[in-house]
Design an enzyme around this catalytic site. Structure first.
Site, PDB file in Angstrom:
ATOM      1  N   ASP A  60       0.879  -1.149   0.000  1.00 26.79           N
ATOM      2  CA  ASP A  60       0.000   0.000   0.000  1.00 26.79           C
ATOM      3  C   ASP A  60       0.929   1.214   0.000  1.00 26.79           C
ATOM      4  OD1 ASP A  60      -2.497   1.218   0.249  1.00 26.79           O
ATOM      5  OD2 ASP A  60      -2.216   1.463   2.404  1.00 26.79           O
ATOM      6  N   ASP A  67      -0.636  -0.545   6.036  1.00 22.06           N
ATOM      7  CA  ASP A  67      -0.587   0.079   7.364  1.00 22.06           C
ATOM      8  C   ASP A  67      -1.873  -0.186   8.130  1.00 22.06           C
ATOM      9  OD1 ASP A  67      -2.306   1.660   5.949  1.00 22.06           O
ATOM     10  OD2 ASP A  67      -1.513   3.550   6.703  1.00 22.06           O
ATOM     11  N   ASP A 126      -7.259  -1.363   4.707  1.00 25.21           N
ATOM     12  CA  ASP A 126      -6.829  -2.434   3.807  1.00 25.21           C
ATOM     13  C   ASP A 126      -6.977  -3.849   4.385  1.00 25.21           C
ATOM     14  OD1 ASP A 126      -4.695  -2.002   5.440  1.00 25.21           O
ATOM     15  OD2 ASP A 126      -3.445  -1.102   3.880  1.00 25.21           O
TER      16      ASP A 126
END
Ligand code: ADP
Ligand code: MG
Length: 617
Positions: free
Chosen positions: A316, A509, A513
């Site tokens: 990400d 993080d 997600d």
């Protein structure tokens, strides 16, 4: 050494002395049998007892059975000293094993040392020492220098430096100022601080870590399951082979019974699978322990095994490869002042925990008055929709403006753009920029060097920002302007395309997600302060947010797998050779005992290497 291990050590020494004595006493016949039976009974009663108990339970074939059969057989053929010696060395091996397992458990327990024993809570102006479990969220606690911070929270007065080594493996203390977050399990080094707790002990970082590590050994790797299955088939096969070896040749050739029975017994002793059965799980245990000492929490041996085979790493962007701390470089309102636009943006973002929100609020500099917000919606990958003073205000990217029907203008400058609109009326935008983390580039280099062929970055941010980060880090490909479900689709596509036998790792993080973390072969969540959902969904949790820890994790996983392979090849190799020699009658019981116990001890010592912390590059 535990009391039990000490007792066993004494038992071994006494039996050894008795064995030596029995040897020196000249005796024959029944007397000889009896004087050897004393050390045998002393050293072997528990093995005999376990073997008998397992037979009654129907679980016949285990190492107790092998040892009991071999030694009783040796007694029956008159090899008294050998019978006692086999049992004696078997127990030496067992003791060694217990000490090794205890030691690796203790090393993990060194990490378990992060458990705080008390909290100084301030109630009604008075300080009292209570157990961390009794502190509620939102209470104020005092942490003195030298004390372990018992609960997660925010510093409300004082500033200090904090030792995070037990959690992150990072030896440089971290400076913490008023308003900064502190994490339970770390140690306050220099000055007293007052902390407002943000969660109860059961949900604190410390409890979550302890829970993770304690449950890690339950998730077995393929190699471990293989060994268990292998041992289940292997032992009965060996017993049958030994029986055939003892019976068939004398029947065919006629006579020589004692010699062949003796060979059959030797066969039994050599083939005990304990070296494998114990050293493989111990290696994984060590690998997980060693990783956790570097701040890498692996949730199970299966994840460690998969990590070693990494081929594709998907990152990400925001907060993972970049700092996630944006600085505002420009504010461009359409018809209000710059301050007013920034203040409105900060207010709209008041409830969000996205890095963009936190950066805008800190750039504005105040504490948003949350009472002016009557509802708030986080639109993942787009931005925020909130009702401020009764009117709907949206803050987010171009996609969100289109959703609102607002006519926006895009700046020509590089940077992440946060547009604002009230209803469908465009209010202007704020350009913010984020810096790449200092060790991202080295991490990409190392991952490439470790053989990860495909490094991919997924982001909800604009193509121009993504391209800039992608080229500066040397990534293999980038995908931009993705909504969370499009990220999942991307990962699925990459999963379908990856090289057979290799795995796909996703690193995020944890801010919006969790779905991708769960979908990939291995999900790595960064920063244990990230969201709980991400830590739930992840297979590996990094205590700090350095991308280089991903590469370190791969190296540790590879080392563990190497140790596992070495042990399997070594143990099977030595045993195979000795078995062949025994069948040919070229060995004796002593060689067999040393082959068995020696291999186990060497394999265990090798397994312990997995626990060591490698030098950090
Ligand atoms: P990344 O994939 O880089 O981690 P996200 O999926 O978290 O990014 O967000 C993607 C984009 O959505 C951001 O670049 C931003 O334009 C917009 N966005 C998300 N959350 C917010 C927010 N709280 N405020 C403003 N914009 C946001
Ligand atoms: Mg994100």
């Amino acid at each position: 050494m535990t009391r039990r291990n000490k007792k066993n050590l004494i038992r071994i020494v006494v039996s050894a002395v008795l064995l030596a004595a029995a040897w020196l006493i000249p005796a024959d016949g029944v007397i000889k049998l009896l004087i050897f039976f004393v050390p045998y009974g002393l050293i072997g009663w528990d093995v005999l007892w376990n073997a008998a108990r397992n037979i009654v339970r129907g679980q016949v074939f285990d190492e107790n059975f092998l040892m009991a059969l071999a030694t009783v057989g040796a007694f029956a053929t008159g090899d008294y000293p050998e019978a006692v010696a086999v049992m004696l060395f078997y127990q030496v091996g067992e003791l060694f094993q217990k000490i090794a397992v205890g030691k690796s458990r203790r090393s993990i327990a060194a990490l378990m040392d992060i458990r705080p024993d008390h909290a100084n809570v301030i109630r009604g102006g008075e300080e009292t020492e209570i157990s961390p479990e009794e502190v509620a969220a939102g209470e104020t606690i005092l942490v003195k220098p030298g004390e372990r911070i018992p609960l997660d929270g925010v510093i409300i007065s004082g500033s200090t430096s904090v030792d995070t080594a037990a959690l992150t493996g990072e030896s440089v203390p971290r400076a913490c100022l008023e308003g900064d977050q502190v994490v339970s399990g770390t140690v306050n080094l220099t000055s007293p601080i007052q902390v407002r707790t943000t969660s109860v002990y059961g949900e604190s970082t410390v409890s979550r870590i302890l829970e993770l590590v304690e449950n890690a050994s339950a998730k077995k790797s393929r190699s471990e399951r293989f060994i268990t299955r292998f041992a289940r088939w292997y032992t009965p096969c060996v017993v049958v082979a030994a029986a055939l070896l003892a019976v068939v040749p004398p029947l065919v050739t006629g006579g020589g019974w004692t010699d062949w029975i003796h060979r059959g017994l030797i066969f039994l002793v050599v083939s005990c699978p304990c070296a494998l059965v114990i050293s493989v799980p111990l290696s994984f245990f060590g690998g997980i322990g060693g990783a956790s000492r570097c701040g890498i929490l692996v949730k199970g041996s299966n994840s460690l095994e998969a990590l070693a085979k990494v081929g594709t790493v998907v990152f990400d962007k925001t907060g993972t490869l970049t700092e996630g701390r944006f600085s505002v470089s420009e504010v461009r309102p359409t018809d209000m002042s710059e301050e007013e636009l920034l203040a409105l943006a900060a207010l709209t973002e008041a409830y969000s925990n996205h890095p963009i929100a936190e950066s805008i609020i800190s750039a504005w500099g105040g504490t948003p008055d949350k009472s002016r917000i009557s509802s708030e919606d986080e639109l993942p990958g787009l931005g925020i929709r909130a009702v401020v003073d009764g009117e709907t205000v949206c803050a987010g990217n171009a996609g969100l403006m289109e959703l609102c029907g607002a006519e926006y203008t895009s700046p020509d400058r590089a940077g992440t753009v946060v547009h604002l609109c009230r209803g469908s009326r465009y209010l202007g935008h704020i350009i913010i920029s984020d810096a790449v983390k200092p060790d991202s580039k080295a991490a990409m280099y190392e991952l490439h060097a470790l053989g990860a062929k495909n490094l991919v970055m997924l982001t909800g941010d604009s193509v121009s920002v993504a391209r800039e980060v992608g080229t500066s880090l040397g990534l293999d490909s980038i995908r931009a302007e993705l909504l969370p479900d499009q990220k999942v689709a991307c990962v699925e596509e990459l999963l379908a395309r990856k090289a057979p036998g290799s795995t796909l790792v996703f690193v995020g993080d944890g801010i919006n997600d969790a779905p991708v973390l769960a979908r990939s072969d291995i999900g790595i969540a960064m920063g244990a302060l990230g969201s709980d959902a991400a830590i739930e969904a992840a297979d590996v949790v990094l205590m700090d947010d350095k991308p280089s820890k991903v590469a370190l994790g791969v190296r540790l996983a590879r080392r563990t797998m190497r140790i596992v392979r070495q042990n399997i090849v070594f143990a099977l190799g030595v045993k195979g050779v000795v078995l062949a020699l025994s069948a040919l009658g070229l060995t004796n019981m002593w060689v067999a005992v040393f082959a068995d116990v020696g291999v186990a001890v060497i394999a265990i010592l090798n397994a312990m290497r997995a626990l060591r912390i490698p030098k950090q590059k």
